[in-house]
Scaffold this motif. Structure first.
Motif, mmCIF file in Angstrom:
data_model
loop_
_atom_site.group_PDB
_atom_site.id
_atom_site.type_symbol
_atom_site.label_atom_id
_atom_site.label_comp_id
_atom_site.label_asym_id
_atom_site.label_seq_id
_atom_site.Cartn_x
_atom_site.Cartn_y
_atom_site.Cartn_z
ATOM 1 N N VAL A 51 77.620 -11.485 -42.914
ATOM 2 C CA VAL A 51 77.196 -11.166 -44.751
ATOM 3 C C VAL A 51 78.330 -12.796 -45.237
ATOM 4 N N VAL A 52 77.373 -13.130 -45.945
ATOM 5 C CA VAL A 52 78.053 -14.089 -46.808
ATOM 6 C C VAL A 52 77.743 -14.249 -48.391
ATOM 7 N N VAL A 53 78.909 -14.343 -48.826
ATOM 8 C CA VAL A 53 79.453 -14.073 -50.876
ATOM 9 C C VAL A 53 79.233 -15.740 -51.025
ATOM 10 N N ALA A 54 78.182 -16.344 -51.641
ATOM 11 C CA ALA A 54 78.339 -17.676 -52.285
ATOM 12 C C ALA A 54 77.832 -18.014 -53.447
ATOM 13 N N VAL A 55 79.296 -17.010 -54.214
ATOM 14 C CA VAL A 55 78.476 -16.940 -55.821
ATOM 15 C C VAL A 55 79.681 -17.863 -56.493
ATOM 16 N N LYS A 56 79.376 -17.112 -57.986
ATOM 17 C CA LYS A 56 80.630 -18.530 -58.573
ATOM 18 C C LYS A 56 82.157 -17.357 -58.622
ATOM 19 N N PRO A 57 83.037 -17.749 -59.023
ATOM 20 C CA PRO A 57 84.234 -17.514 -58.935
ATOM 21 C C PRO A 57 84.748 -16.085 -59.862
ATOM 22 N N ASP A 58 83.776 -16.367 -60.763
ATOM 23 C CA ASP A 58 84.002 -15.529 -62.050
ATOM 24 C C ASP A 58 83.341 -13.907 -62.042
ATOM 25 N N ILE A 59 82.494 -13.864 -60.406
ATOM 26 C CA ILE A 59 81.644 -12.822 -60.515
ATOM 27 C C ILE A 59 82.000 -12.065 -59.670
ATOM 28 N N VAL A 60 83.354 -12.961 -58.107
ATOM 29 C CA VAL A 60 82.868 -12.193 -57.146
ATOM 30 C C VAL A 60 83.284 -10.416 -57.191
ATOM 31 N N GLY A 61 84.397 -10.114 -58.125
ATOM 32 C CA GLY A 61 85.148 -9.268 -57.874
ATOM 33 C C GLY A 61 83.696 -7.526 -58.506
ATOM 34 N N ALA A 62 82.534 -8.423 -59.404
ATOM 35 C CA ALA A 62 81.713 -7.662 -59.620
ATOM 36 C C ALA A 62 80.227 -7.944 -58.385
ATOM 37 N N LEU A 67 78.909 -4.349 -52.829
ATOM 38 C CA LEU A 67 79.080 -4.718 -50.846
ATOM 39 C C LEU A 67 79.575 -2.686 -50.019
ATOM 40 N N ASP A 68 78.984 -2.409 -49.787
ATOM 41 C CA ASP A 68 79.554 -1.910 -48.630
ATOM 42 C C ASP A 68 79.700 -1.806 -46.741
ATOM 43 N N LEU A 69 81.119 -2.886 -46.809
ATOM 44 C CA LEU A 69 80.538 -3.051 -45.339
ATOM 45 C C LEU A 69 81.394 -2.110 -44.943
ATOM 46 N N SER A 70 81.346 -2.299 -43.617
ATOM 47 C CA SER A 70 82.692 -1.612 -42.095
ATOM 48 C C SER A 70 83.082 -2.784 -41.523
ATOM 49 N N ALA A 80 84.605 -20.148 -54.385
ATOM 50 C CA ALA A 80 86.292 -21.916 -54.686
ATOM 51 C C ALA A 80 87.235 -20.921 -55.023
ATOM 52 N N GLY A 81 88.770 -21.213 -54.726
ATOM 53 C CA GLY A 81 89.535 -20.816 -55.473
ATOM 54 C C GLY A 81 89.892 -19.058 -55.555
ATOM 55 N N VAL A 82 89.769 -18.158 -54.782
ATOM 56 C CA VAL A 82 89.020 -17.124 -54.183
ATOM 57 C C VAL A 82 89.698 -16.697 -53.133
ATOM 58 N N PRO A 83 91.305 -16.160 -53.213
ATOM 59 C CA PRO A 83 92.434 -16.193 -52.012
ATOM 60 C C PRO A 83 91.878 -15.024 -51.138
ATOM 61 N N THR A 84 92.387 -15.328 -49.895
ATOM 62 C CA THR A 84 91.403 -13.779 -49.020
ATOM 63 C C THR A 84 91.734 -12.820 -49.172
ATOM 64 N N ASP A 85 93.336 -12.513 -49.914
ATOM 65 C CA ASP A 85 93.659 -10.884 -49.765
ATOM 66 C C ASP A 85 92.578 -10.478 -51.527
ATOM 67 N N TYR A 86 92.728 -11.209 -52.107
ATOM 68 C CA TYR A 86 92.048 -10.797 -52.962
ATOM 69 C C TYR A 86 90.302 -9.775 -52.900
ATOM 70 N N VAL A 87 89.800 -10.722 -51.210
ATOM 71 C CA VAL A 87 88.979 -10.306 -50.646
ATOM 72 C C VAL A 87 88.827 -9.337 -50.236
ATOM 73 N N GLU A 88 89.627 -9.291 -49.509
ATOM 74 C CA GLU A 88 90.323 -8.534 -48.322
ATOM 75 C C GLU A 88 90.605 -7.257 -48.967
ATOM 76 N N PHE A 245 93.468 -15.424 -59.932
ATOM 77 C CA PHE A 245 92.922 -14.294 -59.635
ATOM 78 C C PHE A 245 94.097 -13.686 -58.993
ATOM 79 N N GLY A 246 95.410 -14.439 -58.716
ATOM 80 C CA GLY A 246 96.790 -13.527 -57.857
ATOM 81 C C GLY A 246 96.605 -12.565 -59.356
ATOM 82 N N ASP A 247 96.884 -12.842 -60.659
ATOM 83 C CA ASP A 247 97.349 -11.969 -62.024
ATOM 84 C C ASP A 247 96.188 -11.203 -61.725
ATOM 85 N N GLU A 248 95.233 -11.117 -61.570
ATOM 86 C CA GLU A 248 93.827 -9.981 -62.010
ATOM 87 C C GLU A 248 94.736 -9.087 -60.287
#
Length: 251
Positions: A51-62, A67-70, A80-88, A245-248
């Motif tokens: 699943v490819v998430v190709a969106v602007k950084p400010d809407i990544v969280g939304a 997404l309900d992934l296994s 761009a600029g969104v750290p892996t740990d934020y997504v994980e 994103f780290g601050d968030e």
């Protein structure tokens, strides 16, 4: 970037692709290059291996919240600029972060990739649209500047060379073709040759020839320092985005 990736994958003919977007115009623009389009997230991701998430950084969280992934699925983040740990922290899927560029559309992409587990499906996907380098997460800001922002810097240099040709009497279209193809050929030479760029420069510079005269101007200028400064500026901006994103995450 998502559109460029879709068109590059279509060229390869090796992938089944579903495009998902809430904007019907965006879906219409890629409809000829995918197997299916939908505005329903669940429909797009349920059976997907990647699943490819190709969106602007400010809407990544939304987007991630929808997404309900296994754990058997891989989420490929291009934000761009969104750290892996934020997504994980917001998905059960295996997360791979990439910084591609628009040349994916023509199969000439340069991408930086980071992740604990980069599955074969992702490697094949990236191979089919260009070249990629596996790097550490901490190097992603630099990679973002080099290959993510880099095309704009190259476009600028192509424009400068083409304008010099026009000033010398070439037709604008001819000058642009010659300049762009020269960059393309030089890049292919670097990728295919075992010689360093310095050795390649020496190979083109015949004593008392035309190239050495031009290179003397560049060597005496601040061109290399200015290019480095451009890359550093882009790198710093990428780091600023990551810090947000780290601050968030800490909030």
């Amino acid at each position: 970037m998502g559109s460029a990736l879709i068109k590059g994958l279509h060229r390869s003919g090796n992938h089944t692709v579903t495009a998902c977007d809430l904007d019907p115009d965006a879906l219409e623009s890629v409809a000829d290059y995918v197997d299916h389009t939908t505005s329903e997230v669940s429909e797009a991701v349920t059976d997907a291996d990647v699943v490819v998430v190709a969106v602007k950084p400010d809407i990544v969280g939304a987007v991630l919240s929808d997404l309900d992934l296994s754990p058997d699925q891989t989420l490929l983040s291009i934000a761009a600029g969104v750290p892996t740990d934020y997504v994980e922290a917001r998905t059960d899927a295996n997360v791979v972060r990439i910084m591609p560029n628009l040349a994916a559309e023509t199969g000439d992409m340069a991408a930086a990739v980071t992740g604990d587990d980069i599955p074969g499906e992702v490697r094949q996907l990236l191979d089919d649209v260009g070249e990629f380098a596996e790097i550490d997460e901490g190097q992603m800001d630099t990679a973002t500047a080099v290959n993510g922002s880099g095309p704009a810097f190259v476009f600028y240099l192509i424009q400068a060379m083409a304008e010099a040709g026009v000033e010398g009497g070439l037709e604008e279209s001819d000058a642009e073709t010659l300049a762009a193809q020269t960059f393309k050929g030089a890049a292919e030479t670097v990728l295919r040759s075992d010689r360093s760029t310095e050795e390649l420069i020496d190979a083109v510079c015949s004593p008392n020839g035309t190239t050495i005269e031009g290179m003397e101007v560049l060597w005496d200028s601040d061109a290399d320092a200015d290019v480095t400064a451009a890359v550093r500026a882009a790198e710093e901006r990428s780091a600023e985005l990551a810090a947000e994103f780290g601050d968030e995450n800490d909030a």
